[in-house]
Design an enzyme around this catalytic site. Structure first.
Site, short mmCIF file in Angstrom:
data_model
loop_
_atom_site.label_atom_id
_atom_site.label_comp_id
_atom_site.label_asym_id
_atom_site.label_seq_id
_atom_site.Cartn_x
_atom_site.Cartn_y
_atom_site.Cartn_z
N SER A 78 0.72 -1.24 -0.05
CA SER A 78 0.03 -0.03 -0.08
C SER A 78 0.90 1.05 0.26
O SER A 78 1.98 1.19 0.41
CB SER A 78 -0.96 -0.19 1.38
N TYR A 136 -1.99 -0.69 10.35
CA TYR A 136 -1.98 -1.14 8.84
C TYR A 136 -0.81 -0.62 8.53
O TYR A 136 -0.05 -1.27 7.42
CB TYR A 136 -3.20 -0.58 8.56
#
Length: 186
Positions: free
Chosen positions: A142, A155
């Protein structure tokens, strides 16, 4: 690895989202699609869609937060398919809450799915790739793996780790001369 025809491609988190889309695209390109997900109903839907298009997929329910389940399912896949040519570590979760609002259990689950599962799946399938002399490890990370953002502490940290792992593996394969490719997607 751009030619997927007759290659075994395993996609974690293949029951929905990006994983599902990759499975559909890989099947059209001639790959033997192997899907892992905790969501059995989602796996059934993807398999049905592929069958309706004239393709097939081998689907395995797997809890990617559980090392023992990953090992068990990996052994089953290797028995059924001998080798995974392309491993796409796609499964991921996000809590999306402020740092102090995330429970310890949620942090551990995020790390287990988003980074530890990458270690465990790679360790399960890399030996057969090395024995074959080819393979490709794809990690869906990501932009949060390169730049943190509010409400993404667990995350982002897990995705930073995924980016780092890919960099280390790429260097190790380069130094050893092993013909294993890596791709990181942010």
């Amino acid at each position: 690895m751009t030619n997927l025809r007759d290659k075994n491609i395993l996609i974690t988190g293949g029951a929905s989202g990006i994983g599902r889309l990759m499975a559909l695209k890989a099947a059209v390109r001639g790959a033997n699609v192997i899907l892992w997900d905790i969501n059995a109903e989602g796996l059934d839907r993807v398999a049905t869609q592929l069958r309706n298009w004239g393709y097939s997929a081998a689907c395995y329910q797997c809890d990617l937060s559980d090392r023992d389940d990953i090992q068990r399912v990996a052994e089953e896949v290797l028995r059924d398919h001998a080798v995974v040519d392309v491993l796409v570590n796609n499964a991921g979760i996000v809590s999306g809450r402020r740092f102090l609002d995330i429970t310890d259990a949620e942090i551990e689950r995020t790390f287990n799915v988003n980074i530890m599962a990458i270690f465990w799946t790679t360790r399960a399938f890399l030996p057969a790739m090395l024995a074959k002399g080819s393979g490709h490890l794809v990690t869906i990370a990501s932009a949060a793996g390169m730049l943190g953002a509010p409400k993404l502490s667990d995350y982002a940290a897990s995705k930073f780790a995924a980016v780092g792992l890919d960099e280390v593996l790429r260097m190790e394969f380069s130094q050893s001369g092993d013909a294993i490719q890596t791709t990181i997607v942010c």
